[in-house]
Write a protein that holds these residues in place. Structure first.
Motif, short mmCIF file in Angstrom:
data_model
loop_
_atom_site.label_atom_id
_atom_site.label_comp_id
_atom_site.label_asym_id
_atom_site.label_seq_id
_atom_site.Cartn_x
_atom_site.Cartn_y
_atom_site.Cartn_z
N GLY A 1 -3.20 -1.02 -6.57
CA GLY A 1 -2.77 0.35 -6.78
C GLY A 1 -2.64 1.11 -5.49
N ALA A 2 -1.85 2.16 -5.51
CA ALA A 2 -1.62 2.97 -4.31
C ALA A 2 -2.67 4.06 -4.20
CB ALA A 2 -0.24 3.59 -4.38
N ALA A 3 -2.91 4.47 -2.97
CA ALA A 3 -3.78 5.60 -2.68
C ALA A 3 -3.14 6.35 -1.52
CB ALA A 3 -5.18 5.12 -2.30
N PRO A 4 -3.40 7.64 -1.39
CA PRO A 4 -2.84 8.37 -0.26
C PRO A 4 -3.26 7.72 1.05
CG PRO A 4 -3.85 9.86 -1.84
CD PRO A 4 -4.18 8.47 -2.28
N ALA A 5 -2.37 7.70 2.02
CA ALA A 5 -2.64 7.02 3.29
C ALA A 5 -3.89 7.56 3.96
CB ALA A 5 -1.44 7.15 4.22
N SER A 6 -4.15 8.83 3.86
CA SER A 6 -5.32 9.40 4.54
C SER A 6 -6.62 8.94 3.91
CB SER A 6 -5.24 10.93 4.50
OG SER A 6 -5.23 11.36 3.16
N ALA A 7 -6.60 8.53 2.64
CA ALA A 7 -7.81 8.11 1.96
C ALA A 7 -7.98 6.60 1.91
CB ALA A 7 -7.81 8.66 0.52
N ALA A 8 -7.01 5.87 2.44
CA ALA A 8 -7.04 4.41 2.31
C ALA A 8 -8.04 3.79 3.27
CB ALA A 8 -5.65 3.84 2.59
N GLU A 9 -8.77 2.81 2.78
CA GLU A 9 -9.61 1.98 3.64
C GLU A 9 -8.74 0.93 4.28
OE1 GLU A 9 -12.93 2.11 4.30
OE2 GLU A 9 -12.97 3.99 3.19
N PRO A 10 -8.97 0.58 5.53
CA PRO A 10 -8.14 -0.47 6.14
C PRO A 10 -8.27 -1.78 5.37
CG PRO A 10 -9.51 0.61 7.80
CD PRO A 10 -9.95 1.11 6.45
N VAL A 11 -7.16 -2.44 5.17
CA VAL A 11 -7.14 -3.75 4.53
C VAL A 11 -6.90 -4.77 5.62
CG1 VAL A 11 -5.99 -5.20 2.84
CG2 VAL A 11 -6.25 -2.76 2.41
N ARG A 12 -7.87 -5.63 5.87
CA ARG A 12 -7.80 -6.56 7.00
C ARG A 12 -7.36 -7.94 6.54
NH1 ARG A 12 -9.58 -3.69 11.03
NH2 ARG A 12 -11.16 -2.15 10.70
N GLN A 13 -6.80 -8.68 7.49
CA GLN A 13 -6.39 -10.06 7.21
C GLN A 13 -7.61 -10.87 6.79
OE1 GLN A 13 -4.15 -11.96 10.32
NE2 GLN A 13 -5.05 -13.91 9.83
N ALA A 14 -7.47 -11.61 5.73
CA ALA A 14 -8.57 -12.44 5.23
C ALA A 14 -8.59 -13.78 5.97
CB ALA A 14 -8.39 -12.69 3.73
N ASP A 15 -9.71 -14.48 5.88
CA ASP A 15 -9.81 -15.81 6.48
C ASP A 15 -8.85 -16.76 5.79
OD1 ASP A 15 -11.77 -15.01 8.22
OD2 ASP A 15 -13.40 -15.58 6.86
N GLY A 16 -8.47 -17.80 6.52
CA GLY A 16 -7.61 -18.82 5.93
C GLY A 16 -6.16 -18.41 5.95
N ASP A 17 -5.44 -18.78 4.90
CA ASP A 17 -4.01 -18.60 4.85
C ASP A 17 -3.58 -17.35 4.08
OD1 ASP A 17 -3.77 -22.14 4.42
OD2 ASP A 17 -3.64 -20.98 6.26
N TYR A 18 -4.49 -16.47 3.76
CA TYR A 18 -4.15 -15.24 3.06
C TYR A 18 -3.95 -14.13 4.07
CZ TYR A 18 -5.21 -17.22 -1.46
OH TYR A 18 -5.19 -17.98 -2.58
N TYR A 19 -2.89 -13.35 3.90
CA TYR A 19 -2.63 -12.20 4.74
C TYR A 19 -2.66 -10.95 3.85
CZ TYR A 19 -1.09 -15.79 7.94
OH TYR A 19 -1.04 -16.90 8.74
N THR A 20 -3.38 -9.97 4.29
CA THR A 20 -3.43 -8.71 3.56
C THR A 20 -3.01 -7.59 4.51
OG1 THR A 20 -5.76 -8.39 4.08
CG2 THR A 20 -5.25 -9.47 2.00
N PHE A 21 -2.37 -6.59 3.94
CA PHE A 21 -1.91 -5.45 4.73
C PHE A 21 -1.66 -4.28 3.80
CE2 PHE A 21 1.79 -7.78 3.38
CZ PHE A 21 2.72 -6.81 3.05
N ASP A 22 -1.64 -3.10 4.36
CA ASP A 22 -1.22 -1.91 3.63
C ASP A 22 0.23 -1.64 3.98
OD1 ASP A 22 -3.69 -1.50 2.52
OD2 ASP A 22 -4.10 0.38 3.55
N LEU A 23 1.07 -1.46 2.99
CA LEU A 23 2.43 -0.97 3.20
C LEU A 23 2.33 0.55 3.16
CD1 LEU A 23 5.48 -1.34 3.49
CD2 LEU A 23 5.60 -1.51 0.98
N VAL A 24 2.60 1.19 4.28
CA VAL A 24 2.42 2.63 4.44
C VAL A 24 3.79 3.29 4.57
CG1 VAL A 24 1.36 4.45 5.81
CG2 VAL A 24 0.22 2.23 5.60
N ASN A 25 4.11 4.18 3.66
CA ASN A 25 5.39 4.88 3.70
C ASN A 25 5.20 6.24 4.37
OD1 ASN A 25 7.90 5.94 3.37
ND2 ASN A 25 7.90 5.85 1.13
N GLN A 26 5.43 6.28 5.68
CA GLN A 26 5.35 7.54 6.42
C GLN A 26 6.71 8.22 6.50
OE1 GLN A 26 3.53 6.80 10.25
NE2 GLN A 26 1.50 6.64 9.36
N SER A 27 7.68 7.68 5.80
CA SER A 27 9.01 8.29 5.80
C SER A 27 9.06 9.44 4.81
CB SER A 27 10.08 7.25 5.43
OG SER A 27 10.10 7.02 4.03
#
Length: 125
Positions: A17-43
């Protein structure tokens, strides 16, 4: 082969689910072959779709098929990479049909940021 891998990435992506960018906790890359990231719409525009793929080639299915990403909002995303690749092209399409494409290194980012000028990846520093 590459388009099959990119299609598999899209199929295996998990969207939270989405949350406002200012309230979001950083989502870090996980170990192994999983990649995690936040898609941030600053437009100032609403994002209709997010894809991975190749310019002039095949793009994945929409990673957000059941939602849109409003201006100044964000969403946590995750995908599995079976080949340990880091570099992927991403494409963002806005509700007005305009789009941006960018080549990003997912091994070195926490955020994919969309602005009025384009897309960039950052690790939050």
């Amino acid at each position: 082969m590459k388009s099959m891998i990119l299609g598999a990435l899209a199929a295996l992506s998990l969207i939270a689910g989405a949350a406002p960018a200012s309230a979001a906790e950083p989502v870090r890359q996980a170990d192994g072959d999983y990649y995690t990231f936040d898609l941030v719409n600053q437009s100032d525009y609403t994002i209709a779709t997010f894809h991975t793929g190749e310019p002039g080639g095949t793009w994945s299915s929409d990673w957000m098929p059941t939602r849109i990403l409003e201006a100044h909002d964000n969403v946590a995303m995750r995908f599995y990479d079976s080949e340990d690749a880091c570099i992927y092209y991403v494409k963002v399409v806005f509700t007005d049909g305009d789009e941006f494409t960018e080549r990003l290194d997912f091994c070195d980012l926490e955020y994919v940021v969309v602005t009025n000028e384009g897309i960039y990846g950052t690790n939050g520093d």
